[in-house]
Design a protein around this motif. Structure first.
Motif, PDB file in Angstrom:
ATOM      1  N   GLY A  41       0.768  -1.254  -0.201  1.00  0.00           N
ATOM      2  CA  GLY A  41       0.048   0.064  -0.124  1.00  0.00           C
ATOM      3  C   GLY A  41       1.076   1.175  -0.009  1.00  0.00           C
ATOM      4  O   GLY A  41       2.039   1.175  -0.146  1.00  0.00           O
ATOM      5  N   PRO A  42       0.168   2.562   0.213  1.00  0.00           N
ATOM      6  CA  PRO A  42       0.860   3.738   0.237  1.00  0.00           C
ATOM      7  C   PRO A  42       1.805   3.924   1.478  1.00  0.00           C
ATOM      8  O   PRO A  42       1.638   3.166   2.298  1.00  0.00           O
ATOM      9  CB  PRO A  42      -0.031   4.617   0.021  1.00  0.00           C
ATOM     10  N   SER A  43       2.714   4.899   1.403  1.00  0.00           N
ATOM     11  CA  SER A  43       3.471   5.242   2.590  1.00  0.00           C
ATOM     12  C   SER A  43       2.584   5.859   3.729  1.00  0.00           C
ATOM     13  O   SER A  43       1.359   6.287   3.352  1.00  0.00           O
ATOM     14  CB  SER A  43       4.658   6.249   2.205  1.00  0.00           C
ATOM     15  N   GLU A  44       2.916   5.885   5.093  1.00  0.00           N
ATOM     16  CA  GLU A  44       2.079   6.447   5.951  1.00  0.00           C
ATOM     17  C   GLU A  44       3.020   7.561   6.522  1.00  0.00           C
ATOM     18  O   GLU A  44       4.044   7.669   7.094  1.00  0.00           O
ATOM     19  CB  GLU A  44       2.153   5.295   7.147  1.00  0.00           C
ATOM     20  N   GLY A  45       2.182   8.619   6.469  1.00  0.00           N
ATOM     21  CA  GLY A  45       2.892  10.213   7.073  1.00  0.00           C
ATOM     22  C   GLY A  45       3.841  10.559   5.738  1.00  0.00           C
ATOM     23  O   GLY A  45       3.631  10.733   4.786  1.00  0.00           O
ATOM     24  N   ASP A  46       5.120  10.691   6.334  1.00  0.00           N
ATOM     25  CA  ASP A  46       6.241  11.381   5.426  1.00  0.00           C
ATOM     26  C   ASP A  46       6.485  10.378   4.598  1.00  0.00           C
ATOM     27  O   ASP A  46       6.461   9.035   4.737  1.00  0.00           O
ATOM     28  CB  ASP A  46       7.483  11.360   6.501  1.00  0.00           C
ATOM     29  N   VAL A  47       6.708  10.832   3.176  1.00  0.00           N
ATOM     30  CA  VAL A  47       6.868   9.992   2.125  1.00  0.00           C
ATOM     31  C   VAL A  47       8.232   9.145   2.261  1.00  0.00           C
ATOM     32  O   VAL A  47       8.315   7.987   1.759  1.00  0.00           O
ATOM     33  CB  VAL A  47       6.597  10.642   0.765  1.00  0.00           C
ATOM     34  N   LEU A  48       9.088   9.615   3.045  1.00  0.00           N
ATOM     35  CA  LEU A  48      10.439   9.063   3.179  1.00  0.00           C
ATOM     36  C   LEU A  48      10.488   8.178   4.159  1.00  0.00           C
ATOM     37  O   LEU A  48      11.604   7.609   4.501  1.00  0.00           O
ATOM     38  CB  LEU A  48      11.572  10.061   3.141  1.00  0.00           C
ATOM     39  N   ALA A  49       9.393   8.250   5.086  1.00  0.00           N
ATOM     40  CA  ALA A  49       9.536   7.317   6.224  1.00  0.00           C
ATOM     41  C   ALA A  49       8.806   6.119   6.074  1.00  0.00           C
ATOM     42  O   ALA A  49       9.034   5.197   6.943  1.00  0.00           O
ATOM     43  CB  ALA A  49       8.514   7.990   7.459  1.00  0.00           C
ATOM     44  N   GLY A  50       8.411   5.734   4.859  1.00  0.00           N
ATOM     45  CA  GLY A  50       8.144   4.474   4.691  1.00  0.00           C
ATOM     46  C   GLY A  50       6.550   4.088   4.967  1.00  0.00           C
ATOM     47  O   GLY A  50       5.823   4.965   5.185  1.00  0.00           O
ATOM     48  N   PRO A  51       6.052   2.666   5.112  1.00  0.00           N
ATOM     49  CA  PRO A  51       7.171   1.419   4.976  1.00  0.00           C
ATOM     50  C   PRO A  51       7.493   1.316   3.559  1.00  0.00           C
ATOM     51  O   PRO A  51       6.797   1.821   2.582  1.00  0.00           O
ATOM     52  CB  PRO A  51       6.437   0.436   5.653  1.00  0.00           C
ATOM     53  N   PHE A  52       8.497   0.476   3.281  1.00  0.00           N
ATOM     54  CA  PHE A  52       8.895   0.389   1.980  1.00  0.00           C
ATOM     55  C   PHE A  52       8.924  -1.319   1.753  1.00  0.00           C
ATOM     56  O   PHE A  52       8.977  -1.836   2.868  1.00  0.00           O
ATOM     57  CB  PHE A  52      10.372   0.897   1.757  1.00  0.00           C
ATOM     58  N   PRO A  53       8.323  -1.834   0.511  1.00  0.00           N
ATOM     59  CA  PRO A  53       8.211  -1.098  -0.522  1.00  0.00           C
ATOM     60  C   PRO A  53       6.741  -0.561  -0.432  1.00  0.00           C
ATOM     61  O   PRO A  53       5.899  -0.833   0.459  1.00  0.00           O
ATOM     62  CB  PRO A  53       8.364  -1.978  -1.810  1.00  0.00           C
ATOM     63  N   ASN A  54       6.098   0.412  -1.382  1.00  0.00           N
ATOM     64  CA  ASN A  54       5.164   0.927  -1.306  1.00  0.00           C
ATOM     65  C   ASN A  54       4.544   1.342  -2.976  1.00  0.00           C
ATOM     66  O   ASN A  54       5.346   1.013  -3.686  1.00  0.00           O
ATOM     67  CB  ASN A  54       4.882   2.284  -0.402  1.00  0.00           C
ATOM     68  N   THR A  55       3.261   1.858  -2.744  1.00  0.00           N
ATOM     69  CA  THR A  55       2.959   2.476  -4.156  1.00  0.00           C
ATOM     70  C   THR A  55       2.756   3.758  -4.587  1.00  0.00           C
ATOM     71  O   THR A  55       2.253   4.063  -5.434  1.00  0.00           O
ATOM     72  CB  THR A  55       1.052   1.989  -4.306  1.00  0.00           C
ATOM     73  N   ASN A 177      19.300   6.332  22.023  1.00  0.00           N
ATOM     74  CA  ASN A 177      18.984   4.792  21.891  1.00  0.00           C
ATOM     75  C   ASN A 177      19.708   3.869  21.295  1.00  0.00           C
ATOM     76  O   ASN A 177      19.222   2.557  20.652  1.00  0.00           O
ATOM     77  CB  ASN A 177      17.405   4.774  21.507  1.00  0.00           C
ATOM     78  N   GLY A 178      20.770   4.275  20.820  1.00  0.00           N
ATOM     79  CA  GLY A 178      21.828   3.503  19.901  1.00  0.00           C
ATOM     80  C   GLY A 178      21.578   3.322  18.496  1.00  0.00           C
ATOM     81  O   GLY A 178      22.084   2.628  17.855  1.00  0.00           O
ATOM     82  N   HIS A 179      20.668   4.397  18.145  1.00  0.00           N
ATOM     83  CA  HIS A 179      20.144   4.420  16.783  1.00  0.00           C
ATOM     84  C   HIS A 179      20.097   5.821  16.006  1.00  0.00           C
ATOM     85  O   HIS A 179      19.720   6.775  16.935  1.00  0.00           O
ATOM     86  CB  HIS A 179      19.086   3.706  16.179  1.00  0.00           C
ATOM     87  N   VAL A 180      20.550   6.129  14.876  1.00  0.00           N
ATOM     88  CA  VAL A 180      20.455   7.462  14.208  1.00  0.00           C
ATOM     89  C   VAL A 180      19.362   7.627  13.419  1.00  0.00           C
ATOM     90  O   VAL A 180      19.241   6.790  12.285  1.00  0.00           O
ATOM     91  CB  VAL A 180      21.721   7.824  14.005  1.00  0.00           C
ATOM     92  N   ASP A 181      18.113   8.515  13.590  1.00  0.00           N
ATOM     93  CA  ASP A 181      17.176   8.449  12.677  1.00  0.00           C
ATOM     94  C   ASP A 181      17.340   9.437  11.474  1.00  0.00           C
ATOM     95  O   ASP A 181      18.559  10.057  11.732  1.00  0.00           O
ATOM     96  CB  ASP A 181      15.900   8.646  13.426  1.00  0.00           C
ATOM     97  N   MET A 182      16.557   9.841  10.805  1.00  0.00           N
ATOM     98  CA  MET A 182      16.595  11.079   9.732  1.00  0.00           C
ATOM     99  C   MET A 182      17.148  12.207  10.160  1.00  0.00           C
ATOM    100  O   MET A 182      17.949  12.712   9.706  1.00  0.00           O
ATOM    101  CB  MET A 182      15.397  10.944   8.939  1.00  0.00           C
ATOM    102  N   ASN A 183      16.537  12.847  11.329  1.00  0.00           N
ATOM    103  CA  ASN A 183      16.644  14.121  11.785  1.00  0.00           C
ATOM    104  C   ASN A 183      18.172  14.216  12.483  1.00  0.00           C
ATOM    105  O   ASN A 183      18.882  14.974  12.433  1.00  0.00           O
ATOM    106  CB  ASN A 183      15.607  14.527  12.761  1.00  0.00           C
ATOM    107  N   GLU A 184      18.424  13.187  13.363  1.00  0.00           N
ATOM    108  CA  GLU A 184      19.677  12.961  13.835  1.00  0.00           C
ATOM    109  C   GLU A 184      21.052  12.729  12.754  1.00  0.00           C
ATOM    110  O   GLU A 184      22.021  13.436  13.001  1.00  0.00           O
ATOM    111  CB  GLU A 184      19.701  11.660  14.862  1.00  0.00           C
ATOM    112  N   TYR A 185      20.379  12.100  11.631  1.00  0.00           N
ATOM    113  CA  TYR A 185      21.378  12.132  10.464  1.00  0.00           C
ATOM    114  C   TYR A 185      21.843  13.225   9.740  1.00  0.00           C
ATOM    115  O   TYR A 185      22.856  13.500   9.647  1.00  0.00           O
ATOM    116  CB  TYR A 185      20.873  10.922   9.542  1.00  0.00           C
ATOM    117  N   THR A 186      20.694  14.247   9.738  1.00  0.00           N
ATOM    118  CA  THR A 186      21.019  15.656   9.522  1.00  0.00           C
ATOM    119  C   THR A 186      22.002  16.331  10.322  1.00  0.00           C
ATOM    120  O   THR A 186      23.102  16.993   9.664  1.00  0.00           O
ATOM    121  CB  THR A 186      19.674  16.416   9.361  1.00  0.00           C
TER     122      THR A 186
END
Length: 428
Positions: A41-55, A177-186
């Motif tokens: 199905g389509p992405s949820e929320g932000d188009v870059l946040a997935g889930p992937f794959p999508n339509t 939390n031991g992980h870097v998300d999109m905003n932290e990656y910036t």
């Protein structure tokens, strides 16, 4: 195709993009089926946040939600069925009762957690399989098979990995939390480039860096994240590969030059207000407001507004409108005719690059030569795909059927060539 976007793609259910990355030729997780992944199905929320794959669709550089949904995919068999819904199609009454029983409840006891760090003491016997990464502590006995990597990585590589992980840990703070998300990656990119690449959000990062995050991150709790742990050899191998690819993308955006002490320096695009004590080994992008005390061994790309104190050791391609204090010992290559405009030079370089059939059109390989001419050899690649990302995108979107036509039979032809030259010069 546009970079890593394909006109036709074989969609894999597990969203790992193994086929695109050249990791094997497919596995059981790639198939949509009942009992596995049975929804697309389509992405949820932000188009870059997935889930992937999508339509979601990708056209003209924009990602848009189509709302299309493929569901109720049947179990694997010679004949399979599924349901398709779309905002453009009429809806039908749903079934009155669920078609399957709910899944069993999860177990109450979690599985044992792995240890966060490896053991400190060396093993007393050799391993039976080669290690993916070199060991930081030697074993007391040799291994029966050689390691797949050299026993010690070069100090510069180890330093870059530690530097990269240090910035990842520093950026991991919302929350840590031991992980870097999109905003932290910036934030991580800003730290690693000493503020030279800053963006207020992920979508404003250069395309190179967005896609490195997209392809090198991992799905954790349905979110794209970069793990920062190095507890195991697999963790360290992942960090080594991820940091290496991000560093390569940064170097393409901010190409380094070697200083006297060997440190990587980023050249300044603005002219100096004072003359240098030694001549430059590379031409400057802009003329200095003061003459240098010694002549340069390379001709300037832009004519200076001030005469030099000494004659140049290399002939100039364009005549100067201001006389020098001393005569040159080498004659000028240019005649007394006025210099060509940037547009005329650009068209001349396009014609020089047009060396293969069909004549009158510049293809991707010839475009690579054209870029070398237009950049005075500073961007000199043998293959189109090795060009900087922004130049690849420019050719992909502004060429006509993968060619740049050179004809100037109409005003529209001239306007098209002018647009190509202007945008390419800006990209360079």
């Amino acid at each position: 195709l546009n970079g890593r976007h394909y006109a036709v793609s074989l969609v894999q259910a597990d969203g790992r993009y193994d086929l695109e990355r050249g990791r094997g030729s497919g596995d059981a997780g790639d198939l949509f089926r009942d009992g596995g992944i049975s929804l697309l199905g389509p992405s949820e929320g932000d188009v870059l946040a997935g889930p992937f794959p999508n339509t979601d669709s990708y056209q003209g550089g924009n990602i848009q939600k189509t709302g299309n949904r493929i569901s109720n995919i049947s179990p694997s068999s010679e004949t399979m069925t599924f349901s398709f819904t779309s905002p453009l199609l009429p809806t039908y009454d749903p079934t009155k009762s669920p078609t399957k029983a709910p899944t069993p409840r999860p177990t109450q006891t979690p599985t044992p957690r792995p240890t966060p760090f490896p053991t400190k003491a060396p093993t007393s016997s050799p391993t039976h399989l080669s290690s993916e990464m070199p060991s930081l502590i030697p074993s007391s006995m040799p291994s029966s098979r050689p390691s797949s990597l050299p026993p010690v990585l070069p100090p510069s590589v180890l330093f870059e990995i530690e530097e990269c992980r240090g910035y990842l840990l520093e950026a991991d703070k919302s929350p840590a939390n031991g992980h870097v998300d999109m905003n932290e990656y910036t934030e991580f990119i800003s730290l690693w480039t000493a503020g030279q690449i800053q963006a207020d959000n992920f979508l404003n990062l250069p395309g190179h860096l967005q896609w490195e995050f997209r392809f090198e991150s991992k799905y954790i709790d349905d979110t794209l994240l970069i793990p920062t742990t190095d507890a195991t050899s697999a963790d360290r191998s992942y960090l080594y590969e991820t940091c290496g690819k991000i560093k390569k993308a940064i170097d393409e955006i901010l190409p380094p030059s070697q200083g006297n002490d060997g440190e990587s320096l980023i050249t300044d695009s603005m002219p100096s207000s004072m003359p240098s004590s030694q001549p430059s080994v590379m031409p400057s992008l802009m003329p200095s407001s003061m003459p240098s005390s010694q002549p340069s061994v390379m001709p300037s790309l832009v004519s200076s507004s001030m005469p030099s104190y000494q004659p140049s050791v290399m002939p100039s391609h364009d005549p100067s409108f201001t006389p020098s204090y001393q005569p040159s010992s080498i004659p000028s290559l240019a005649t007394t005719s006025p210099p060509l405009s940037d547009f005329e030079l650009c068209k001349n370089y396009l014609r020089q690059a047009d060396t293969s059939s069909p004549a009158g059109k510049v293809d991707a390989n010839e475009y690579t030569k054209f870029i070398s001419f237009l950049s005075d050899g500073r961007i000199n690649k043998t293959r189109f795909r090795d060009l900087p990302f922004n130049l690849i995108i420019l050719f992909t979107f502004d060429s006509q059927n993968n060619y740049i036509p050179l004809a100037e039979e109409t005003a529209a032809d001239t306007a098209y060539l002018s647009k190509i030259c202007s945008k390419t010069k800006s990209a360079i």
